[in-house]
Design a protein around this motif. Structure first.
Motif, PDB file in Angstrom:
ATOM      1  N   UNK A   1       0.836  -1.220  -0.155  1.00 55.86           N
ATOM      2  CA  UNK A   1       0.153   0.081  -0.024  1.00 55.86           C
ATOM      3  C   UNK A   1       0.900   1.180   0.092  1.00 55.86           C
ATOM      4  N   UNK A   2       1.797   1.202   0.844  1.00 60.75           N
ATOM      5  CA  UNK A   2       2.818   2.387   1.176  1.00 60.75           C
ATOM      6  C   UNK A   2       3.604   2.555  -0.525  1.00 60.75           C
ATOM      7  N   UNK A   3       3.837   1.652  -1.038  1.00 59.61           N
ATOM      8  CA  UNK A   3       4.523   1.681  -2.593  1.00 59.61           C
ATOM      9  C   UNK A   3       3.565   2.280  -3.389  1.00 59.61           C
ATOM     10  N   UNK A   4       2.215   1.684  -3.438  1.00 56.93           N
ATOM     11  CA  UNK A   4       1.476   2.025  -4.385  1.00 56.93           C
ATOM     12  C   UNK A   4       1.166   3.804  -4.028  1.00 56.93           C
ATOM     13  N   UNK A   5       1.015   4.119  -3.024  1.00 52.99           N
ATOM     14  CA  UNK A   5       0.532   5.692  -2.548  1.00 52.99           C
ATOM     15  C   UNK A   5       1.769   6.501  -3.228  1.00 52.99           C
ATOM     16  N   UNK A   6       3.110   6.277  -3.325  1.00 56.69           N
ATOM     17  CA  UNK A   6       4.209   7.046  -3.614  1.00 56.69           C
ATOM     18  C   UNK A   6       4.039   6.800  -5.404  1.00 56.69           C
ATOM     19  N   UNK A   7       3.994   5.880  -5.747  1.00 57.09           N
ATOM     20  CA  UNK A   7       4.121   5.475  -7.073  1.00 57.09           C
ATOM     21  C   UNK A   7       3.020   6.369  -7.887  1.00 57.09           C
ATOM     22  N   UNK A   8       1.768   6.067  -7.471  1.00 53.93           N
ATOM     23  CA  UNK A   8       0.497   6.997  -7.882  1.00 53.93           C
ATOM     24  C   UNK A   8       0.817   8.549  -7.837  1.00 53.93           C
ATOM     25  N   UNK A   9       1.134   9.007  -6.671  1.00 54.20           N
ATOM     26  CA  UNK A   9       1.195  10.273  -6.201  1.00 54.20           C
ATOM     27  C   UNK A   9       2.360  11.098  -7.112  1.00 54.20           C
ATOM     28  N   UNK A  10       3.562  10.312  -7.024  1.00 54.85           N
ATOM     29  CA  UNK A  10       4.665  11.098  -7.832  1.00 54.85           C
ATOM     30  C   UNK A  10       5.119  10.650  -9.162  1.00 54.85           C
TER      31      UNK A  10
ATOM     32  N   UNK B   1       0.230   5.971 -18.533  1.00 57.08           N
ATOM     33  CA  UNK B   1       0.412   4.520 -17.831  1.00 57.08           C
ATOM     34  C   UNK B   1      -0.179   4.751 -16.192  1.00 57.08           C
ATOM     35  N   UNK B   2      -0.642   6.148 -15.857  1.00 57.04           N
ATOM     36  CA  UNK B   2      -0.984   6.116 -14.492  1.00 57.04           C
ATOM     37  C   UNK B   2      -2.422   5.279 -14.337  1.00 57.04           C
ATOM     38  N   UNK B   3      -3.281   5.405 -15.432  1.00 53.58           N
ATOM     39  CA  UNK B   3      -4.515   4.888 -15.247  1.00 53.58           C
ATOM     40  C   UNK B   3      -4.427   3.384 -15.215  1.00 53.58           C
ATOM     41  N   UNK B   4      -3.797   2.655 -16.136  1.00 55.23           N
ATOM     42  CA  UNK B   4      -3.466   1.431 -16.082  1.00 55.23           C
ATOM     43  C   UNK B   4      -2.651   1.027 -14.784  1.00 55.23           C
ATOM     44  N   UNK B   5      -1.823   1.801 -14.166  1.00 52.91           N
ATOM     45  CA  UNK B   5      -1.188   1.185 -13.026  1.00 52.91           C
ATOM     46  C   UNK B   5      -2.234   1.116 -11.837  1.00 52.91           C
ATOM     47  N   UNK B   6      -3.211   2.133 -11.793  1.00 53.10           N
ATOM     48  CA  UNK B   6      -4.228   2.026 -10.882  1.00 53.10           C
ATOM     49  C   UNK B   6      -5.042   0.729 -11.147  1.00 53.10           C
ATOM     50  N   UNK B   7      -5.150   0.345 -12.156  1.00 52.74           N
ATOM     51  CA  UNK B   7      -5.945  -0.944 -12.488  1.00 52.74           C
ATOM     52  C   UNK B   7      -4.984  -2.204 -12.302  1.00 52.74           C
ATOM     53  N   UNK B   8      -3.769  -2.050 -12.009  1.00 52.85           N
ATOM     54  CA  UNK B   8      -2.692  -3.167 -11.614  1.00 52.85           C
ATOM     55  C   UNK B   8      -1.716  -3.549 -12.653  1.00 52.85           C
ATOM     56  N   UNK B   9      -1.531  -2.752 -13.517  1.00 52.77           N
ATOM     57  CA  UNK B   9      -0.489  -3.056 -14.722  1.00 52.77           C
ATOM     58  C   UNK B   9       0.878  -2.661 -14.077  1.00 52.77           C
TER      59      UNK B   9
END
Length: 299
Positions: free
Chosen positions: A20-29, A57-65
């Motif tokens: 969860x912590x990693x996802x928060x950083x990746x999506x935010x920055x 790529x952010x949209x697909x990142x949120x969906x799990x790519x």
């Protein structure tokens, strides 16, 4: 007092909280990461996309790519390895006097484990950010077809060498500051307090809050990011290099010399500003969210 290393805490909680912590950083920055990659690309910033599509790529990142999968699993592996190595060392009475050594050793093992997942998808992600192709799947298949599994692990050693200095600085200070702050206020730090570089007001004993230590942590994290930028540039060049080029061989010193002779010192420190910002801001988000998630999962 930091989060206690309770033997009853499940590995699943470490994995989920870290992810969860990693996802928060990746999506935010994500935009900062994209800009950094393009600044470090051998094709140049403009040809690699400039300021266009920094959220690509952010949209697909949120969906799990690619980016999110890489961040979730890698961060989960890091914290799972970190916490369990720390628990093992303390349980066996190793380094009981030198707590920072325990944290540094645990973090180093965590980085080695995390990079097993981080590097392959970093290769795919950076090629997409640099405009090699609009599809991560296409890039992934192309690498496997032309280079095999080894192509996905280009730059592994350089990436580990880049990551460990941060861990050596960040985690002993993070753990030490949490312990100091908890002792002064008489209770465990809250998640927002764990986010060391974030807001530092709100404590019942705010006069004891080690603001100077927090400032030093920010400074040291930013300094480590700046100093190791040449390693980051070399890592990017290795990952983006054509399979027939010298850089694709992954030999760090050869790549660094090549960059220096072609672009000088400026080339070695390409992308330093977004990199320093990413590390400074990302560290606060990463550690704060991790503490919050782990505390919630353990409650």
């Amino acid at each position: 007092m930091s989060i206690e290393i309770d033997s009853n805490v499940s590995i699943r909680n470490f994995l989920v909280a870290g992810g969860i912590a990693g996802m928060a950083v990746d999506a935010g920055l994500f935009p900062l990461d994209t800009l950094k990659t393009r600044l470090q690309s051998p094709d140049g910033f403009v040809k690699s996309g400039g300021f266009r599509g920094v959220y690509s790529g952010l949209g697909t990142a949120v969906l799990g790519s690619a980016p999110t999968a890489r961040t979730f699993v890698a961060a989960a592996l890091f914290f799972c390895t970190y916490e369990n190595t720390k628990r093992l060392l303390k349980h066996n009475g190793v380094f009981t006097v030198w707590e920072p050594v325990v944290h540094m050793t645990s973090a180093a093992f965590g980085e080695v484990a995390a990079c097993m997942v981080r590097v392959p998808v970093e290769v795919v992600k950076q090629r997409r950010q640099a405009g090699f192709h609009s599809s991560s799947v296409h890039i992934f298949r192309s690498i496997l077809r032309s280079e095999g599994i080894a192509g996905l692990y280009r730059g592994y050693t350089t990436t580990v060498l880049r990551e460990i200095p941060f861990s050596f600085i960040q985690f002993p200070l993070w753990e030490g500051m949490k312990s100091f702050w908890s002792e002064k206020q008489g209770r465990p730090v809250s998640p927002w307090q764990s986010s060391i570089c974030g807001a530092l007001s709100g404590s019942d004993n705010h006069k004891y809050v080690p603001i100077t230590l927090a400032a030093k942590l920010c400074f040291l994290g930013g300094l480590a990011a700046a100093v190791t930028t040449p390693l980051d540039v070399a890592k990017t060049r290795i990952m983006l290099a054509d399979s027939a080029s010298i850089e694709a061989g992954g030999k760090l010193m050869i790549v660094l010399r090549s960059i220096y002779f072609a672009q000088g010192i400026k080339g070695l420190f390409a992308g330093i500003v977004p990199r320093v910002l990413w590390i400074s801001i990302g560290g606060a988000i990463f550690l704060g969210v991790y503490d919050k998630a782990l505390t919630t999962l353990n409650s």
